[in-house]
Design a protein around this motif. Structure first.
Motif, PDB file in Angstrom:
ATOM      1  N   UNK B 144       0.828  -1.210   0.000  1.00 30.60           N
ATOM      2  CA  UNK B 144       0.000   0.000   0.000  1.00 30.60           C
ATOM      3  C   UNK B 144       0.858   1.254   0.000  1.00 30.60           C
ATOM      4  N   UNK B 145       1.972   1.158   0.720  1.00 33.43           N
ATOM      5  CA  UNK B 145       2.881   2.305   0.771  1.00 33.43           C
ATOM      6  C   UNK B 145       3.368   2.647  -0.631  1.00 33.43           C
ATOM      7  N   UNK B 146       3.701   1.614  -1.393  1.00 34.35           N
ATOM      8  CA  UNK B 146       4.155   1.858  -2.759  1.00 34.35           C
ATOM      9  C   UNK B 146       3.044   2.455  -3.605  1.00 34.35           C
ATOM     10  N   UNK B 147       1.811   2.001  -3.315  1.00 32.97           N
ATOM     11  CA  UNK B 147       0.679   2.553  -4.042  1.00 32.97           C
ATOM     12  C   UNK B 147       0.599   4.067  -3.795  1.00 32.97           C
ATOM     13  N   UNK B 148       0.842   4.434  -2.546  1.00 33.46           N
ATOM     14  CA  UNK B 148       0.819   5.863  -2.193  1.00 33.46           C
ATOM     15  C   UNK B 148       1.957   6.612  -2.889  1.00 33.46           C
ATOM     16  N   UNK B 149       3.090   5.958  -2.939  1.00 39.42           N
ATOM     17  CA  UNK B 149       4.253   6.638  -3.513  1.00 39.42           C
ATOM     18  C   UNK B 149       4.102   6.811  -5.019  1.00 39.42           C
ATOM     19  N   UNK B 150       3.648   5.725  -5.675  1.00 41.42           N
ATOM     20  CA  UNK B 150       3.627   5.740  -7.137  1.00 41.42           C
ATOM     21  C   UNK B 150       2.316   6.259  -7.728  1.00 41.42           C
ATOM     22  N   UNK B 151       1.306   6.440  -6.884  1.00 35.94           N
ATOM     23  CA  UNK B 151      -0.043   6.733  -7.372  1.00 35.94           C
ATOM     24  C   UNK B 151      -0.173   8.037  -8.163  1.00 35.94           C
ATOM     25  N   UNK B 152      -1.395   8.232  -8.742  1.00 36.55           N
ATOM     26  CA  UNK B 152      -1.674   9.384  -9.589  1.00 36.55           C
ATOM     27  C   UNK B 152      -1.373  10.686  -8.842  1.00 36.55           C
ATOM     28  N   UNK B 153      -1.819  10.733  -7.585  1.00 35.64           N
ATOM     29  CA  UNK B 153      -1.487  11.895  -6.753  1.00 35.64           C
ATOM     30  C   UNK B 153      -0.480  11.526  -5.682  1.00 35.64           C
ATOM     31  N   UNK B 154       0.341  10.560  -6.015  1.00 35.10           N
ATOM     32  CA  UNK B 154       1.267  10.031  -5.010  1.00 35.10           C
ATOM     33  C   UNK B 154       2.478  10.925  -4.793  1.00 35.10           C
ATOM     34  N   UNK B 155       3.387  10.423  -3.963  1.00 35.72           N
ATOM     35  CA  UNK B 155       4.557  11.182  -3.545  1.00 35.72           C
ATOM     36  C   UNK B 155       5.404  11.602  -4.748  1.00 35.72           C
ATOM     37  N   UNK B 156       5.644  10.642  -5.635  1.00 37.40           N
ATOM     38  CA  UNK B 156       6.508  10.937  -6.781  1.00 37.40           C
ATOM     39  C   UNK B 156       5.880  12.008  -7.668  1.00 37.40           C
ATOM     40  N   UNK B 168       1.705  17.239 -16.083  1.00 34.96           N
ATOM     41  CA  UNK B 168       0.698  16.230 -15.773  1.00 34.96           C
ATOM     42  C   UNK B 168       1.332  15.138 -14.919  1.00 34.96           C
ATOM     43  N   UNK B 169       0.589  14.553 -13.983  1.00 30.78           N
ATOM     44  CA  UNK B 169       1.119  13.400 -13.251  1.00 30.78           C
ATOM     45  C   UNK B 169       1.504  12.275 -14.218  1.00 30.78           C
ATOM     46  N   UNK B 170       2.602  11.596 -13.922  1.00 36.00           N
ATOM     47  CA  UNK B 170       3.022  10.478 -14.771  1.00 36.00           C
ATOM     48  C   UNK B 170       2.073   9.315 -14.552  1.00 36.00           C
ATOM     49  N   UNK B 171       1.586   8.746 -15.637  1.00 34.89           N
ATOM     50  CA  UNK B 171       0.636   7.653 -15.465  1.00 34.89           C
ATOM     51  C   UNK B 171       1.299   6.292 -15.568  1.00 34.89           C
ATOM     52  N   UNK B 172       2.466   6.299 -16.159  1.00 35.04           N
ATOM     53  CA  UNK B 172       3.055   4.974 -16.432  1.00 35.04           C
ATOM     54  C   UNK B 172       3.687   4.323 -15.210  1.00 35.04           C
ATOM     55  N   UNK B 173       3.675   5.025 -14.057  1.00 39.66           N
ATOM     56  CA  UNK B 173       4.388   4.420 -12.929  1.00 39.66           C
ATOM     57  C   UNK B 173       3.476   3.584 -12.038  1.00 39.66           C
ATOM     58  N   UNK B 174       2.183   3.661 -12.189  1.00 39.68           N
ATOM     59  CA  UNK B 174       1.346   2.794 -11.360  1.00 39.68           C
ATOM     60  C   UNK B 174       0.427   1.968 -12.252  1.00 39.68           C
ATOM     61  N   UNK B 175      -0.057   0.877 -11.708  1.00 36.89           N
ATOM     62  CA  UNK B 175      -0.953  -0.043 -12.403  1.00 36.89           C
ATOM     63  C   UNK B 175      -0.331  -0.601 -13.665  1.00 36.89           C
ATOM     64  N   UNK B 176       0.887  -1.029 -13.566  1.00 33.76           N
ATOM     65  CA  UNK B 176       1.509  -1.740 -14.685  1.00 33.76           C
ATOM     66  C   UNK B 176       2.683  -2.592 -14.182  1.00 33.76           C
TER      67      UNK B 176
END
Ligand code: ATP
Ligand code: MG
Lengths: 366, 310
Positions: B144-156, B168-176
């Motif tokens: 879950x922590x990684x989800x927070x970090x990599x998410x659409x509005x995440x830390x990164x 724009x938020x990067x989309x390629x870093x989560x859900x793949x």
């Protein structure tokens, strides 16, 4: 000192925290010399050797090899190779691969490489062992592989860290002779570490005796054995009887010393600068003392005693003679000429000891 | 031992009681002692591993008909598996992802293990404990922590946006797949670091000195001595990461999106929502076989590589 130094160790020290493993050592070694570093365990021999190889940097001082300063030279660029105390055979490689390890950079063809390695295998008398795994070798074989692996690089200097330590006596003596012959034939400078004084005496051109990080004396085997200048060296090389004494007079080309246990000792005065009243240590090798039964009148360089103990060693016997009023016996070595030693160990218990002026050594007390 | 045998011969046939007989057999037969020693583990292994696998294989040969199992033995499930493109595809991709995760994890773990083994002089234990520290929190929390970090509005993304580096938020870093690899590589880090550390720590330092002495610089010394000698640790680490990753279904589900789906997800849904246990069993059996095959290929490759380097 050789006039032309191939290796110059100039006032080198190595400190590990508070430990002074090597303390202000200066040695010059000539090209083609067989040089031994001799000393008890922990005196800094390995550390000094590792500084020559480049694994440790001196804390102070400078080392020159073949006129090159070595301070900024990593081990893999030095014209020296080392035979390690534990041999350091690569366990994941077989004998052939171990020996050929250092030849990668020479980019030899397969057949040249084979020739070089087989030559090395023949040198160490392990022909046909090429495919043996490193863990399938005896201690002596490992030692020889380590030797071949270093020699195949044709270094200018070969460093050997107690390479014969793990071998049995017979094999060790054989390897001592072989190593010495090898060194003469290839003409490489050998720096040889050992704590075995006999080994150092048999093999070396010169020996440096070390103690607690210091070099106490450097000299030829004969020089160090017959004319040691310090009590430590006299004691460490061979066996020695020591008697505390005081110079009574210096006259007529003789020094007369009153020593405990052995009474008056006379020595030619030329070699020493002791004067009347100086305290000295009289040193006497066991093999220089002659022993005969009976109780004749005493003159200088004579003593009386009773045999207290004898150790029969085959080629000779060690006999312990107790003098009056002293606990500490005098050690006398006797050659077993026509069974003399075995009859002496059973013979007359009251004996007279005698030695020549030349056999006596006077040392400064420490 | 010898005395014992002589004794037995002297005593002739009547043994000195049952206890004496057992004792004597023990002394005489090395294998008996060995098996007695491993027997608790062996029993557990048979009950908890071999038996379930047997059940699984049996189950995979049945078929599901409505709510019931059709108990006629058939390879129908296996035909379905290889008939539908999706199953082999997902299995192949799972193996690829796992291999990637294992590779990435080992690659990241090696320098750290190397550093601790060779450059940390004191307090190695503290370093090792610090490395296992993330494992003190639950696996789910870490995912879950990684989800927070990599998410659409995440830390990164928010970090980069605030810095003005991206609009724009990067989309390629989560859900793949990338997210799955990152998350799993982090999750398995300690499992890779420890075996590699142990194998590096065991290497006799004088071997490295010897390689330098024989003219090899740092890089070639690493390739010719350090790496081959640490290979057992690298292999152990790779397998420790690779094998469990193939079967993982939590991480792909949480951060993998649709492209990050793995074979574990298919097995789970067959046993769960899909309610087709025999099919699930068949997928599990096939994926087990494939993992075994992949491991064999890997070990063979390592062996070949060793020959090549030596
Ligand atoms: N890396 C090190 N760190 C701290 N102290 C060291 C280190 N290497 C050696 N020493 C210390 O330096 C001293 C000399 O060690 P060295 O290994 O040179 O002895 P040595 O003469 O070769 O002995 P031996 O005959 O037992 O091999 C010893 O007191 C040893 O404890
Ligand atoms: Mg040593």
């Amino acid at each position: 000192m050789p006039d032309e130094a191939f290796i110059s160790i100039l006032d080198v020290s190595k400190h590990f925290g508070p430990v002074k493993a090597v303390d202000r050592v200066s040695i010059n070694i000539a090209q083609g010399e067989f040089f031994a570093l001799l000393g008890p365990s922990g005196c800094g021999k390995t550390t000094l050797l590792r500084m020559l190889a480049g694994f440790e940097a001196p804390t102070l001082g400078e080392i020159y090899i073949d006129d090159q300063p070595t301070a900024s030279m990593p081990p893999y660029q030095r014209p020296v190779n080392m035979v390690f105390q534990n041999y350091a055979i690569f366990p994941h490689l077989n004998v052939y691969q171990n020996i050929a390890f250092g030849l990668r950079k020479e980019k030899l063809s397969r057949s040249d490489l084979d020739a070089r390695v087989n030559e090395a295998l023949a040198l160490i008398k392990l022909e046909g062992y090429g495919t043996r795994g490193a863990n399938e070798l005896s201690g002596g074989q490992r030692q020889r592989v380590a030797l071949a692996r270093a020699l195949i690089k044709r270094p200018k200097v070969l460093l050997l860290d107690e390479p014969l330590g793990a071998l049995d006596k017979k094999l060790r003596e054989q390897m001592q002779i072989e190593l010495r012959q090898l060194q003469k034939s290839v003409g490489i400078t050998f720096v040889f570490v050992t704590h075995d004084q006999e080994e150092a005496l048999t093999m070396s051109d010169r020996i440096a005796v070390m103690s607690e990080g210091h070099v106490l004396e450097i000299g030829s085997p004969e020089g160090l054995y017959e004319r040691p200048r310090t009590r430590f060296v006299a004691d460490f090389i061979g066996t020695m009887n020591f008697f505390e004494g005081r110079v009574r007079a210096r006259e007529g080309g003789k020094i007369a010393v009153d020593a405990e246990r052995v009474g008056e000792v006379q020595v030619p005065a030329d070699d020493y600068d002791f004067n009347a009243g100086d305290t000295v240590v009289v040193a006497l090798r066991p093999e220089n003392i002659r022993m005969r039964p009976g109780r004749p009148d005493l003159t200088a360089n004579m003593a009386h005693g009773t045999m207290s103990n004898a150790a029969y060693l085959g080629d000779r016997a060690h006999i312990y003679v107790q003098t009056e009023g002293s606990e500490q016996p005098i050690l006398v070595a006797m050659q077993n000429l026509d069974g003399a030693a075995s009859s002496a160990t059973h013979g007359e218990r009251s004996v007279a000891l005698q030695w020549s002026e030349q056999a006596v050594l006077l040392l400064r007390p420490e | 031992m010898k005395e014992q045998t002589l004794h037995a011969a002297e005593a002739g046939s009547p043994p000195g009681g049952l206890r004496e007989g057992v004792r004597r057999a023990f002394l005489r037969h090395e294998w008996l002692r060995a098996y007695t020693l491993v027997s608790p583990t062996l029993i557990l292994l048979i009950v908890a591993m071999a038996a379930p696998i047997g059940v699984l294989v049996g189950l995979s040969l049945w078929t599901q008909s409505g709510m019931e199992f059709d108990r006629t033995l058939t390879l129908a499930n296996y035909e379905t598996f290889f008939g539908k493109k999706i199953y082999p595809l997902v299995l192949w991709r799972s193996i690829q992802i796992s291999a990637l995760v294992a590779f990435a994890t080992v690659l990241l773990a090696y320098p750290l293990a190397y550093f601790i083994a060779f450059h940390v002089q004191r307090h190695k234990m503290v370093w090792l404990i610090l490395i296992t520290l993330p494992f003190w929190t639950s696996y789910l929390l870490r995912v879950f922590a990684w989800k927070l970090i990599l998410g659409y509005n995440g830390v990164v993304n928010s970090g980069l946006t605030t810095l003005g580096l991206i609009e724009q938020p990067l989309e390629f870093i989560l859900y793949n797949v990338t997210a799955v690899v990152i998350t799993l590589a982090h999750a398995w880090a300690a499992f890779a670091i420890l075996p590699i550390y142990v194998s590096l720590e065991k290497i006799d330092r004088s071997l490295i000195d010897a390689a330098h002495d024989l003219g090899e610089g740092p890089v070639m010394t690493f390739l010719r001595v350090t790496l081959p000698l640490s290979m057992p640790g690298v292999i152990a680490a790779t397998l420790l990461v690779f094998i469990p990753t193939v079967g993982d279904y939590v991480t792909p589900k949480l951060v993998g999106g649709t492209t990050g789906i793995m074979i574990g997800n298919l097995i789970q849904s067959a046993f769960g929502r899909g309610a087709n246990w025999p099919m699930g069993a068949a997928i599990a059996v096939i994926s087990m076989l494939m993992v075994t095959l992949a491991v064999c290929v890997f070990l063979g490759g390592v062996k070949g590589l060793k020959k090549l380097l030596a």
